[in-house]
Design a protein around this motif. Sequence first.
Motif, PDB file in Angstrom:
ATOM      1  N   THR A  12       0.747  -1.164   0.023  1.00 57.07           N
ATOM      2  CA  THR A  12       0.021   0.031  -0.043  1.00 57.07           C
ATOM      3  C   THR A  12       0.893   1.231  -0.100  1.00 57.07           C
ATOM      4  O   THR A  12       0.482   2.180   0.513  1.00 57.07           O
ATOM      5  CB  THR A  12      -0.919   0.123   1.366  1.00 57.07           C
ATOM      6  N   GLY A  13       2.159   1.014  -0.622  1.00 60.02           N
ATOM      7  CA  GLY A  13       2.850   2.690  -0.569  1.00 60.02           C
ATOM      8  C   GLY A  13       3.962   2.164  -0.221  1.00 60.02           C
ATOM      9  O   GLY A  13       4.985   3.240  -0.542  1.00 60.02           O
ATOM     10  N   MET A  14       4.595   1.061   0.322  1.00 62.99           N
ATOM     11  CA  MET A  14       6.040   0.887   0.772  1.00 62.99           C
ATOM     12  C   MET A  14       6.884   0.348  -0.450  1.00 62.99           C
ATOM     13  O   MET A  14       8.346   0.382  -0.211  1.00 62.99           O
ATOM     14  CB  MET A  14       6.159   0.070   1.883  1.00 62.99           C
ATOM     15  N   HIS A  15       6.271  -0.176  -1.358  1.00 70.88           N
ATOM     16  CA  HIS A  15       7.046  -0.950  -2.342  1.00 70.88           C
ATOM     17  C   HIS A  15       8.132  -1.766  -1.878  1.00 70.88           C
ATOM     18  O   HIS A  15       8.960  -1.625  -2.422  1.00 70.88           O
ATOM     19  CB  HIS A  15       7.663   0.058  -3.428  1.00 70.88           C
ATOM     20  N   ARG A  16       7.533  -2.478  -0.713  1.00 68.25           N
ATOM     21  CA  ARG A  16       8.564  -3.502  -0.398  1.00 68.25           C
ATOM     22  C   ARG A  16       8.051  -4.967  -0.334  1.00 68.25           C
ATOM     23  O   ARG A  16       7.702  -5.312  -1.499  1.00 68.25           O
ATOM     24  CB  ARG A  16       8.803  -3.120   1.190  1.00 68.25           C
ATOM     25  N   SER A  17       7.313  -5.686   0.664  1.00 66.16           N
ATOM     26  CA  SER A  17       6.837  -6.655   0.316  1.00 66.16           C
ATOM     27  C   SER A  17       5.314  -6.436   0.247  1.00 66.16           C
ATOM     28  O   SER A  17       4.748  -5.353  -0.112  1.00 66.16           O
ATOM     29  CB  SER A  17       6.732  -7.862   1.840  1.00 66.16           C
ATOM     30  N   GLY A  18       4.333  -7.462   0.028  1.00 57.56           N
ATOM     31  CA  GLY A  18       3.050  -7.350  -0.404  1.00 57.56           C
ATOM     32  C   GLY A  18       2.769  -7.337  -1.701  1.00 57.56           C
ATOM     33  O   GLY A  18       3.604  -7.232  -2.602  1.00 57.56           O
ATOM     34  N   CYS A  19       1.332  -7.683  -2.023  1.00 60.61           N
ATOM     35  CA  CYS A  19       1.192  -7.767  -3.632  1.00 60.61           C
ATOM     36  C   CYS A  19       1.080  -6.427  -4.059  1.00 60.61           C
ATOM     37  O   CYS A  19       0.217  -5.608  -3.709  1.00 60.61           O
ATOM     38  CB  CYS A  19       0.113  -8.525  -3.764  1.00 60.61           C
ATOM     39  N   PRO A  20       1.815  -6.028  -5.360  1.00 64.80           N
ATOM     40  CA  PRO A  20       1.438  -4.638  -6.028  1.00 64.80           C
ATOM     41  C   PRO A  20       0.084  -4.547  -6.330  1.00 64.80           C
ATOM     42  O   PRO A  20      -0.437  -5.670  -6.736  1.00 64.80           O
ATOM     43  CB  PRO A  20       2.297  -4.868  -7.362  1.00 64.80           C
ATOM     44  N   PRO A  21      -0.631  -3.552  -6.123  1.00 66.65           N
ATOM     45  CA  PRO A  21      -1.898  -3.338  -6.502  1.00 66.65           C
ATOM     46  C   PRO A  21      -2.323  -3.821  -7.675  1.00 66.65           C
ATOM     47  O   PRO A  21      -3.498  -4.338  -7.814  1.00 66.65           O
ATOM     48  CB  PRO A  21      -1.949  -1.765  -6.329  1.00 66.65           C
TER      49      PRO A  21
END
Length: 386
Positions: free
Chosen positions: A142-151
């Motif tokens: 949600t804005g960190m551009h680290r882990s997580g699925c890109p939107p």
Amino acid sequence: MPSPSPDTGPSHRRDRAPSVVTVSEAAIASNTALLRALCGTPVMAVVKADGFGLGATAVARAALAGGAGELGVATCDEALALRAAGIDAPILVWMLHPGAPLADAIRADVTLSCASPRLLELIAAAAAETGLRARVELEVETGMHRSGCPPQDWPDLCAVARAAEQRGLVDVTGVWTHFGVTDDDAGAFARPLARLEHALRTARDTGLRPRRRHAAASLAAVVSPDARLDLVRIGAALFGIEPVRSRPLGLEPAARWETAVAQVRDVGPGDPVGYGAQYRTARSGRLALLPVGYADGIPRSAWPGVTVSVGGIRHPLVGAVSMDQCVVDVGDAVVEVGDRVVLLGEPALGEPSLLEWSLILGTIPQEVLTGLGPRVARVVAQGVRS
Ligand SMILES: *Cc1c(COP(=O)(O)O)cnc(C)c1O
């Protein structure tokens, strides 16, 4: 090899190790209880990196005793180690690497975070191998551009997850994110939170039925009531690291690091100390040798700057810190071999703290804590105050 686990056994270990970190169960439990009361939400105790270096099992037990309902770790192996230690609380794992033991984690009833369609397929395949249904939480970035699925990949991830649910291989129980925000302005969390809500709608529109959403780590949990959602994931604050330095909550330090003077020598004015003669004594006096160095968690950048407490008085580290030893200029103080030295203690008593070290070293308290090396004995001070 796993890092050393805390030694709750016979005290000979304490005497044999060159230095000892005492881990206070009571402090961790009371910090957990404080955060839980403040947030009014369930607490996940984050015990990654072997409990920030203090021993994951001991930290987990103390946090659970303080009211945490579940645990969070980075790797499957960390989760499996907690299970092997007999901890049966819910565990979420979020840093899956290629080759991670997914099937073992599923068999151990560990919830797996997933941030890509590719990983979802791997989890589904591992579930099929076990004959069990994998519990999965989807992480959106949600804005960190680290882990997580890109939107932009999120709808695809949801669709793949839904298909795996329909094959009976996974159960998507949650949707979550992690904030990159490091300032204590509650408004800074609004945008990522809106993105999380948007992602949640997409998940629901795909037919997924996540039962919870979470986002806040220590900082957001403290400063942003809106970010608390259904769960807060607390790491640093468990250990007494204040999320907002200017507005401390009164958390208790969980770690106390002590050693003993190994040798004392008299020096004259202008005597060089340590590698490269980078420090020279200003006047005659005494130097105390400590049996701890950069391999134990005193970075070379600790000099100049860091001071330690000997007999209640602060004395500076001097000269280049070596791998296994360092030198303290005690001036004309009466210091003897075996005298206790506090490297990290209780700031309220004038002892050095994680925060003080981190400011001198130009880092954050977490890095100082996780920098403690394997030779430092971890001893658990048991007993949770009720
Ligand atoms: C480390 C971590 C936490 C805990 O963060 P603190 O700032 O130490 O409370 C929470 N969530 C995730 C995903 C983490 O990696």
